[in-house]
Design a protein around this motif. Structure first.
Motif, PDB file in Angstrom:
ATOM      1  N   LEU A  87       1.708   3.326 -46.678  1.00 32.50           N
ATOM      2  CA  LEU A  87       1.383   1.896 -46.670  1.00 32.50           C
ATOM      3  C   LEU A  87       2.304   1.107 -45.745  1.00 32.50           C
ATOM      4  CD1 LEU A  87       0.890   1.344 -50.502  1.00 32.50           C
ATOM      5  CD2 LEU A  87      -0.895   1.222 -48.752  1.00 32.50           C
ATOM      6  N   ARG A  88       3.416   1.741 -45.331  1.00 30.98           N
ATOM      7  CA  ARG A  88       4.444   1.059 -44.545  1.00 30.98           C
ATOM      8  C   ARG A  88       4.916  -0.199 -45.275  1.00 30.98           C
ATOM      9  NH1 ARG A  88       0.520   2.519 -41.090  1.00 30.98           N
ATOM     10  NH2 ARG A  88      -0.212   0.387 -40.812  1.00 30.98           N
ATOM     11  N   GLN A  89       5.096  -0.031 -46.588  1.00 24.61           N
ATOM     12  CA  GLN A  89       5.439  -1.169 -47.450  1.00 24.61           C
ATOM     13  C   GLN A  89       5.991  -0.643 -48.757  1.00 24.61           C
ATOM     14  OE1 GLN A  89       5.016  -4.632 -47.319  1.00 24.61           O
ATOM     15  NE2 GLN A  89       5.913  -4.629 -49.352  1.00 24.61           N
ATOM     16  N   PRO A  90       7.145  -1.143 -49.210  1.00 17.09           N
ATOM     17  CA  PRO A  90       7.583  -0.764 -50.551  1.00 17.09           C
ATOM     18  C   PRO A  90       6.652  -1.379 -51.587  1.00 17.09           C
ATOM     19  CG  PRO A  90       9.221  -2.188 -49.472  1.00 17.09           C
ATOM     20  CD  PRO A  90       8.093  -1.997 -48.528  1.00 17.09           C
ATOM     21  N   LEU A  91       6.366  -0.626 -52.632  1.00 18.85           N
ATOM     22  CA  LEU A  91       5.549  -1.159 -53.719  1.00 18.85           C
ATOM     23  C   LEU A  91       6.388  -2.122 -54.552  1.00 18.85           C
ATOM     24  CD1 LEU A  91       3.813   2.133 -54.931  1.00 18.85           C
ATOM     25  CD2 LEU A  91       2.841   0.344 -53.477  1.00 18.85           C
ATOM     26  N   PRO A  92       5.759  -3.146 -55.119  1.00 18.32           N
ATOM     27  CA  PRO A  92       6.507  -4.002 -56.051  1.00 18.32           C
ATOM     28  C   PRO A  92       7.083  -3.140 -57.181  1.00 18.32           C
ATOM     29  CG  PRO A  92       4.422  -5.018 -55.482  1.00 18.32           C
ATOM     30  CD  PRO A  92       4.394  -3.619 -54.925  1.00 18.32           C
ATOM     31  N   ASP A  93       8.255  -3.514 -57.668  1.00 22.09           N
ATOM     32  CA  ASP A  93       8.939  -2.716 -58.686  1.00 22.09           C
ATOM     33  C   ASP A  93       8.069  -2.461 -59.917  1.00 22.09           C
ATOM     34  OD1 ASP A  93      11.185  -2.497 -57.104  1.00 22.09           O
ATOM     35  OD2 ASP A  93      12.244  -4.146 -58.090  1.00 22.09           O
ATOM     36  N   ALA A  94       7.320  -3.463 -60.344  1.00 17.94           N
ATOM     37  CA  ALA A  94       6.496  -3.296 -61.554  1.00 17.94           C
ATOM     38  C   ALA A  94       5.394  -2.261 -61.328  1.00 17.94           C
ATOM     39  CB  ALA A  94       5.890  -4.635 -61.968  1.00 17.94           C
ATOM     40  N   LEU A  95       4.784  -2.251 -60.155  1.00 20.42           N
ATOM     41  CA  LEU A  95       3.738  -1.269 -59.871  1.00 20.42           C
ATOM     42  C   LEU A  95       4.347   0.131 -59.779  1.00 20.42           C
ATOM     43  CD1 LEU A  95       0.744  -0.744 -59.321  1.00 20.42           C
ATOM     44  CD2 LEU A  95       1.199  -1.191 -56.893  1.00 20.42           C
ATOM     45  N   LYS A  96       5.493   0.226 -59.142  1.00 19.82           N
ATOM     46  CA  LYS A  96       6.188   1.511 -59.053  1.00 19.82           C
ATOM     47  C   LYS A  96       6.536   2.014 -60.460  1.00 19.82           C
ATOM     48  CE  LYS A  96       9.170   1.608 -55.793  1.00 19.82           C
ATOM     49  NZ  LYS A  96      10.355   1.581 -54.910  1.00 19.82           N
ATOM     50  N   ASP A  97       7.026   1.120 -61.301  1.00 20.31           N
ATOM     51  CA  ASP A  97       7.341   1.464 -62.690  1.00 20.31           C
ATOM     52  C   ASP A  97       6.090   1.950 -63.418  1.00 20.31           C
ATOM     53  OD1 ASP A  97       8.717   1.568 -65.227  1.00 20.31           O
ATOM     54  OD2 ASP A  97       7.951  -0.435 -65.672  1.00 20.31           O
ATOM     55  N   PHE A  98       4.965   1.280 -63.209  1.00 15.95           N
ATOM     56  CA  PHE A  98       3.710   1.683 -63.832  1.00 15.95           C
ATOM     57  C   PHE A  98       3.361   3.125 -63.439  1.00 15.95           C
ATOM     58  CE2 PHE A  98      -0.896   2.215 -63.509  1.00 15.95           C
ATOM     59  CZ  PHE A  98      -1.279   1.947 -64.816  1.00 15.95           C
ATOM     60  N   TYR A  99       3.390   3.409 -62.139  1.00 18.80           N
ATOM     61  CA  TYR A  99       3.050   4.753 -61.664  1.00 18.80           C
ATOM     62  C   TYR A  99       3.986   5.825 -62.221  1.00 18.80           C
ATOM     63  CZ  TYR A  99      -0.128   2.923 -58.028  1.00 18.80           C
ATOM     64  OH  TYR A  99      -1.144   2.328 -57.347  1.00 18.80           O
ATOM     65  N   GLU A 100       5.272   5.527 -62.271  1.00 17.22           N
ATOM     66  CA  GLU A 100       6.255   6.541 -62.639  1.00 17.22           C
ATOM     67  C   GLU A 100       6.491   6.664 -64.140  1.00 17.22           C
ATOM     68  OE1 GLU A 100       9.750   5.618 -60.338  1.00 17.22           O
ATOM     69  OE2 GLU A 100       8.842   6.348 -58.479  1.00 17.22           O
ATOM     70  N   SER A 101       6.113   5.645 -64.934  1.00 15.00           N
ATOM     71  CA  SER A 101       6.418   5.731 -66.363  1.00 15.00           C
ATOM     72  C   SER A 101       5.214   5.571 -67.282  1.00 15.00           C
ATOM     73  CB  SER A 101       7.473   4.692 -66.755  1.00 15.00           C
ATOM     74  OG  SER A 101       6.951   3.381 -66.675  1.00 15.00           O
ATOM     75  N   VAL A 102       4.080   5.086 -66.751  1.00 17.58           N
ATOM     76  CA  VAL A 102       2.912   4.844 -67.607  1.00 17.58           C
ATOM     77  C   VAL A 102       1.738   5.726 -67.195  1.00 17.58           C
ATOM     78  CG1 VAL A 102       1.254   3.123 -68.436  1.00 17.58           C
ATOM     79  CG2 VAL A 102       3.646   2.480 -68.061  1.00 17.58           C
ATOM     80  N   SER A 103       1.278   5.579 -65.972  1.00 15.95           N
ATOM     81  CA  SER A 103       0.102   6.322 -65.528  1.00 15.95           C
ATOM     82  C   SER A 103      -0.027   6.240 -64.011  1.00 15.95           C
ATOM     83  CB  SER A 103      -1.162   5.728 -66.172  1.00 15.95           C
ATOM     84  OG  SER A 103      -2.310   6.429 -65.784  1.00 15.95           O
ATOM     85  N   ASN A 104      -0.443   7.312 -63.398  1.00 14.76           N
ATOM     86  CA  ASN A 104      -0.729   7.306 -61.962  1.00 14.76           C
ATOM     87  C   ASN A 104      -2.178   6.888 -61.767  1.00 14.76           C
ATOM     88  OD1 ASN A 104      -0.810   7.594 -59.234  1.00 14.76           O
ATOM     89  ND2 ASN A 104      -0.825   9.824 -59.253  1.00 14.76           N
ATOM     90  N   GLY A 105      -2.435   5.633 -61.999  1.00 16.85           N
ATOM     91  CA  GLY A 105      -3.786   5.095 -61.917  1.00 16.85           C
ATOM     92  C   GLY A 105      -4.361   4.921 -63.309  1.00 16.85           C
ATOM     93  N   LEU A 106      -5.329   4.022 -63.386  1.00 18.44           N
ATOM     94  CA  LEU A 106      -5.901   3.694 -64.679  1.00 18.44           C
ATOM     95  C   LEU A 106      -7.317   3.194 -64.472  1.00 18.44           C
ATOM     96  CD1 LEU A 106      -5.078   3.252 -67.739  1.00 18.44           C
ATOM     97  CD2 LEU A 106      -4.561   0.898 -67.088  1.00 18.44           C
ATOM     98  N   LYS A 107      -8.241   3.700 -65.263  1.00 23.94           N
ATOM     99  CA  LYS A 107      -9.615   3.191 -65.270  1.00 23.94           C
ATOM    100  C   LYS A 107      -9.839   2.530 -66.616  1.00 23.94           C
ATOM    101  CE  LYS A 107     -11.476   6.837 -62.356  1.00 23.94           C
ATOM    102  NZ  LYS A 107     -12.406   7.974 -62.266  1.00 23.94           N
ATOM    103  N   PHE A 108     -10.338   1.294 -66.574  1.00 25.25           N
ATOM    104  CA  PHE A 108     -10.664   0.603 -67.818  1.00 25.25           C
ATOM    105  C   PHE A 108     -11.743  -0.418 -67.538  1.00 25.25           C
ATOM    106  CE2 PHE A 108      -7.173  -1.580 -65.836  1.00 25.25           C
ATOM    107  CZ  PHE A 108      -7.373  -2.933 -66.046  1.00 25.25           C
ATOM    108  N   GLY A 109     -12.799  -0.346 -68.343  1.00 24.09           N
ATOM    109  CA  GLY A 109     -13.918  -1.247 -68.110  1.00 24.09           C
ATOM    110  C   GLY A 109     -14.446  -1.075 -66.700  1.00 24.09           C
ATOM    111  N   ARG A 110     -14.544  -2.182 -65.982  1.00 25.27           N
ATOM    112  CA  ARG A 110     -15.034  -2.152 -64.605  1.00 25.27           C
ATOM    113  C   ARG A 110     -13.916  -2.016 -63.587  1.00 25.27           C
ATOM    114  NH1 ARG A 110     -17.750  -7.682 -65.921  1.00 25.27           N
ATOM    115  NH2 ARG A 110     -15.628  -7.764 -66.629  1.00 25.27           N
ATOM    116  N   LEU A 111     -12.672  -1.979 -64.041  1.00 29.53           N
ATOM    117  CA  LEU A 111     -11.515  -1.999 -63.151  1.00 29.53           C
ATOM    118  C   LEU A 111     -10.867  -0.632 -63.011  1.00 29.53           C
ATOM    119  CD1 LEU A 111      -9.917  -5.298 -64.423  1.00 29.53           C
ATOM    120  CD2 LEU A 111     -10.977  -4.948 -62.206  1.00 29.53           C
ATOM    121  N   ARG A 112     -10.208  -0.483 -61.868  1.00 34.67           N
ATOM    122  CA  ARG A 112      -9.462   0.753 -61.635  1.00 34.67           C
ATOM    123  C   ARG A 112      -8.200   0.428 -60.848  1.00 34.67           C
ATOM    124  NH1 ARG A 112     -10.715   5.731 -57.911  1.00 34.67           N
ATOM    125  NH2 ARG A 112     -11.885   4.165 -56.794  1.00 34.67           N
TER     126      ARG A 112
END
Length: 156
Positions: A35-60
């Motif tokens: 991406l040539r861009q650091p991810l925001p800390d919260a998104l990085k935290d989500f990927y590394e501690s919660v889930s590497n992606g998420l599908k729910f309802g109509r969103l992903r």
């Protein structure tokens, strides 16, 4: 508090929510390089501690590519930010230079971060501009989960 609320809502969903195994720090670093861009800390935290992606309802929430789970991560955040493959931003190169997509709703709406910012922006197909929302990642996730509640069937 927003992260705790999001995790609580995710744990109460009885259907319609699919999590992937967490991403490694190396997989996140590779996505940041692509991406040539650091991810925001919260998104990085989500990927590394919660889930590497998420599908729910109509969103992903788009995953980072994982060689150990390529089948479920090939449609990654990196791919959706490649103008050759993305449905976002009506293919406008200037908008892709300013924003990067992290979540999609079908192919008609996406959610993005302005490069260098922690605030979530929304783009709707055929709209001229990307609109800033009053949310950072965890607040956005809480709001999105609540909006999809009728599809997730939360238990009390």
């Amino acid at each position: 508090m927003s992260k705790a609320t999001a995790l609580d809502l995710m744990s109460k969903a009885t259907m319609g929510l699919t999590k992937l195994p967490v991403a490694t720090a190396g997989e996140v670093a590779t996505a940041e390089a692509e991406l040539r861009q650091p991810l925001p800390d919260a998104l990085k935290d989500f990927y590394e501690s919660v889930s590497n992606g998420l599908k729910f309802g109509r969103l992903r929430i788009l995953p980072v590519k994982s060689i150990s789970n390529l089948k479920n991560t090939a449609e990654s955040i990196s791919r959706h930010n490649d103008i050759r493959y993305s449905d976002g931003f009506n293919g406008d190169p200037a908008t892709f230079a300013e924003f990067f997509v992290f979540a999609i709703e079908n192919s008609s709406r996406c959610f993005a971060f302005k490069r260098g910012s922690d605030w979530v922006w929304e783009w709707v197909q055929h709209e001229e501009q990307v609109v800033e929302l009053d949310h950072q990642f965890w607040d956005w996730l809480v709001e999105a989960l609540r909006q999809e509640a009728h599809l997730l069937r939360f238990r009390p």
